[in-house]
Scaffold this motif. Structure first.
Motif, PDB file in Angstrom:
ATOM      1  N   VAL A 176       0.826  -1.212   0.000  1.00 20.64           N
ATOM      2  CA  VAL A 176       0.000   0.000   0.000  1.00 20.64           C
ATOM      3  C   VAL A 176       0.860   1.262   0.000  1.00 20.64           C
ATOM      4  CG1 VAL A 176      -0.190   0.168   2.515  1.00 20.64           C
ATOM      5  CG2 VAL A 176      -2.034   1.052   1.079  1.00 20.64           C
ATOM      6  N   LEU A 177       2.117   1.152   0.448  1.00 18.35           N
ATOM      7  CA  LEU A 177       3.020   2.313   0.454  1.00 18.35           C
ATOM      8  C   LEU A 177       3.226   2.868  -0.950  1.00 18.35           C
ATOM      9  CD1 LEU A 177       5.796   1.294   3.017  1.00 18.35           C
ATOM     10  CD2 LEU A 177       4.159   3.137   3.245  1.00 18.35           C
TER      11      LEU A 177
ATOM     12  N   PHE B 177      11.520   4.307   2.067  1.00 17.69           N
ATOM     13  CA  PHE B 177      10.949   3.190   2.812  1.00 17.69           C
ATOM     14  C   PHE B 177      10.190   2.246   1.882  1.00 17.69           C
ATOM     15  CE2 PHE B 177       7.844   1.298   5.889  1.00 17.69           C
ATOM     16  CZ  PHE B 177       8.781   0.642   6.672  1.00 17.69           C
ATOM     17  N   GLN B 178       9.444   2.823   0.933  1.00 13.55           N
ATOM     18  CA  GLN B 178       8.700   1.991  -0.016  1.00 13.55           C
ATOM     19  C   GLN B 178       9.644   1.128  -0.846  1.00 13.55           C
ATOM     20  OE1 GLN B 178       7.332   3.920  -3.497  1.00 13.55           O
ATOM     21  NE2 GLN B 178       6.679   1.973  -4.354  1.00 13.55           N
ATOM     22  N   MET B 179      10.730   1.738  -1.349  1.00 11.23           N
ATOM     23  CA  MET B 179      11.669   0.993  -2.199  1.00 11.23           C
ATOM     24  C   MET B 179      12.420  -0.084  -1.419  1.00 11.23           C
ATOM     25  SD  MET B 179      13.176   3.975  -4.657  1.00 11.23           S
ATOM     26  CE  MET B 179      12.087   4.839  -5.774  1.00 11.23           C
ATOM     27  N   MET B 180      12.676   0.186  -0.136  1.00 13.31           N
ATOM     28  CA  MET B 180      13.364  -0.812   0.679  1.00 13.31           C
ATOM     29  C   MET B 180      12.470  -2.022   0.956  1.00 13.31           C
ATOM     30  SD  MET B 180      15.566   1.533   3.341  1.00 13.31           S
ATOM     31  CE  MET B 180      16.467   0.192   4.092  1.00 13.31           C
ATOM     32  N   THR B 181      11.147  -1.858   0.831  1.00 13.05           N
ATOM     33  CA  THR B 181      10.241  -2.998   0.999  1.00 13.05           C
ATOM     34  C   THR B 181       9.972  -3.702  -0.332  1.00 13.05           C
ATOM     35  OG1 THR B 181       8.282  -1.572   0.790  1.00 13.05           O
ATOM     36  CG2 THR B 181       9.108  -1.992   3.008  1.00 13.05           C
ATOM     37  N   VAL B 182      10.012  -2.953  -1.447  1.00 13.08           N
ATOM     38  CA  VAL B 182       9.775  -3.553  -2.764  1.00 13.08           C
ATOM     39  C   VAL B 182      11.032  -4.263  -3.280  1.00 13.08           C
ATOM     40  CG1 VAL B 182       9.214  -3.051  -5.187  1.00 13.08           C
ATOM     41  CG2 VAL B 182       7.950  -1.918  -3.363  1.00 13.08           C
ATOM     42  N   TYR B 183      12.210  -3.731  -2.951  1.00 12.48           N
ATOM     43  CA  TYR B 183      13.472  -4.283  -3.463  1.00 12.48           C
ATOM     44  C   TYR B 183      13.614  -5.787  -3.178  1.00 12.48           C
ATOM     45  CZ  TYR B 183      18.445  -4.436  -4.651  1.00 12.48           C
ATOM     46  OH  TYR B 183      19.663  -4.751  -5.233  1.00 12.48           O
TER      47      TYR B 183
END
Length: 438
Positions: free
Chosen positions: A193-194, A326-332
């Protein structure tokens, strides 16, 4: 879900792409590329249904490629899928380094009460816009503050160990490499959702900035100007390369649409998703380009990541960078998991053959990201090269070829259909070649 999945890092480069193509041609290209990629995506969705006498309900697009082209289709689709995934992961690493650097710089300046006075050219006032590229030739990338004598030693040390290209990309390894080696990244999927929150916030940021800066447009159709770019420029393929990746969802669209309760609505829902994505790209690209303050700055100053046009002490941009970081660190880790599953399962029949295999693959992917962030931190360039390369196969060539072969086998291939789809393939080929010529 399709809108959320498709809206990625490309949105940060759309204003730069419009600047490279020219304002008028940029708008036209976004509309045309949206329609073309939607049609090719429609062909991907329909590709399973035109295979006779076989249950294809569990097939993905690479399975369709294997059916029509044999092992060549299977391995080539794997190759281009890996290019799209690794290309996205490299862009993420470059952006995460950028966002982490600017966030750290903001916090350091705030804590130490350093008076920020950007040496790079920019506008005055509370809504400052800067032109980093104008200063990059003769100033260190991150030397942009003036400070009192008491702070010189501390700041020099900070500047040495907190450098956008030389140190920060390496710091990310400590956080992200362990995440990549997890067997299942399902924990990170909960933060999906981020992505929506980040895009909504970016749209809000763009709207607020434009309201304060106003509209700055002059139309010069083919001639250069000190502050404005022509409406039509020979560099337009740089935008089409970015847009190929910006509208790219072709390798996973079948999977996404399998979750649709009403399968008969797939084409309608896909069209709505493309319309929303195109509208978002148009809004952000046009508003940033139009509101960029020219004069005193030239439109040429628009950066490949438009957030770089706002100084590190800009509060709204600081919040956007935190969100996106923060979003990219969760998608990566999710992208890394997809790359691992596709590659290792193909070679070893297992997505996690051993920690050694997984670690070797992840080190190679992380190494590529660090190298790019260190030596070629140009996200517009990386996006357009990877987009045009994987787009050639998944967007232009495979969907068109599969459709023509299926029509030919059914005895329904007509000259208009043949010419149209060969033209689409040639467009994709020209798009890729142009990236290396311009």
């Amino acid at each position: 879900m399709i809108w959320n999945t498709m809206m990625g890092t490309s949105i940060l480069s759309i204003p730069w792409g419009i600047k490279q193509a020219g304002f008028t041609s940029g708008i036209i290209l976004i509309l045309l590329m949206g329609i073309l990629t939607l049609y090719c995506c429609y062909r991907v969705v329909k590709s399973r249904q035109i295979i006779p006498l076989i249950d294809t309900s569990n097939w993905e697009f690479p399975d369709v490629c294997k059916y029509y082209f044999g092992s060549f289709g299977q391995w080539s689709s794997l190759l281009f899928s890996m290019i799209s995934l690794v290309g996205a992961m490299v862009v993420y690493w470059v952006l995460m380094s950028n966002f982490l650097f600017n966030t750290g710089k903001f916090i350091y300046n705030y804590v130490h009460d350093i008076n920020v006075t950007d040496i790079v050219p920019g506008t005055n006032g509370s809504n400052k816009v800067i032109c980093p590229s104008a200063a990059s030739g003769h100033l260190p990338w991150n030397r942009s503050v003036v400070f009192s004598a008491d702070n010189i030693t501390g700041f020099t040390l900070f500047e040495k160990w907190w450098n956008k290209s030389q140190t920060v990309p390496f710091y990310l390894i400590a956080v992200l490499l362990p995440m990549l080696n997890l067997k299942s990244p399902s924990f990170f999927a909960k933060f999906n959702v981020l992505g929506t929150v980040s895009v909504v916030y970016l749209v809000l940021l763009v709207t607020v900035k434009a309201a304060h800066l106003g509209i700055h447009l002059e139309f010069h159709w083919f001639t250069e100007n000190e502050f404005f770019v022509p409406e039509f420029r020979i560099l337009f393929p740089q935008l089409t390369g970015v847009l190929t990746l910006a509208f790219f969802i072709h390798n996973c669209v079948i999977t996404l649409l399998q979750n649709n309760r009403n399968q008969e609505n797939n084409v309608r829902d896909l069209s709505i998703a493309y319309f929303l994505v195109g509208l978002t790209y148009l809004y952000v690209g046009v508003i940033i380009f139009a509101s960029f303050p020219s004069p005193p700055l030239s439109k040429e100053c628009i950066e490949q990541n438009f957030l770089d046009n706002f100084p590190s002490d800009d509060i709204m941009s600081f919040v956007a960078r935190i969100f996106l970081l923060f979003q990219m660190m969760t998608v990566y880790p999710l992208l890394g998991y997809l790359a691992r599953v596709q590659l290792l399962r193909q070679f070893f029949g297992n997505a996690y053959p051993s920690l050694f295999h997984v670690l070797a693959l992840n080190l190679a992917i992380v190494g590529a990201g660090v190298a790019m962030a260190r030596f070629y931190p140009n996200i517009g360039g990386i996006i357009r090269y990877s987009g045009a390369t994987c787009g050639l196969a998944f967007v232009f060539v495979y969907p068109s070829l599969i459709y023509m072969i299926s029509l030919h086998r059914a005895g329904q291939l007509t000259w208009p259909a043949l010419i149209t789809h060969i033209f689409i393939i040639l467009l994709g080929l020209a798009n890729l070649i142009a990236q290396f010529l311009l």
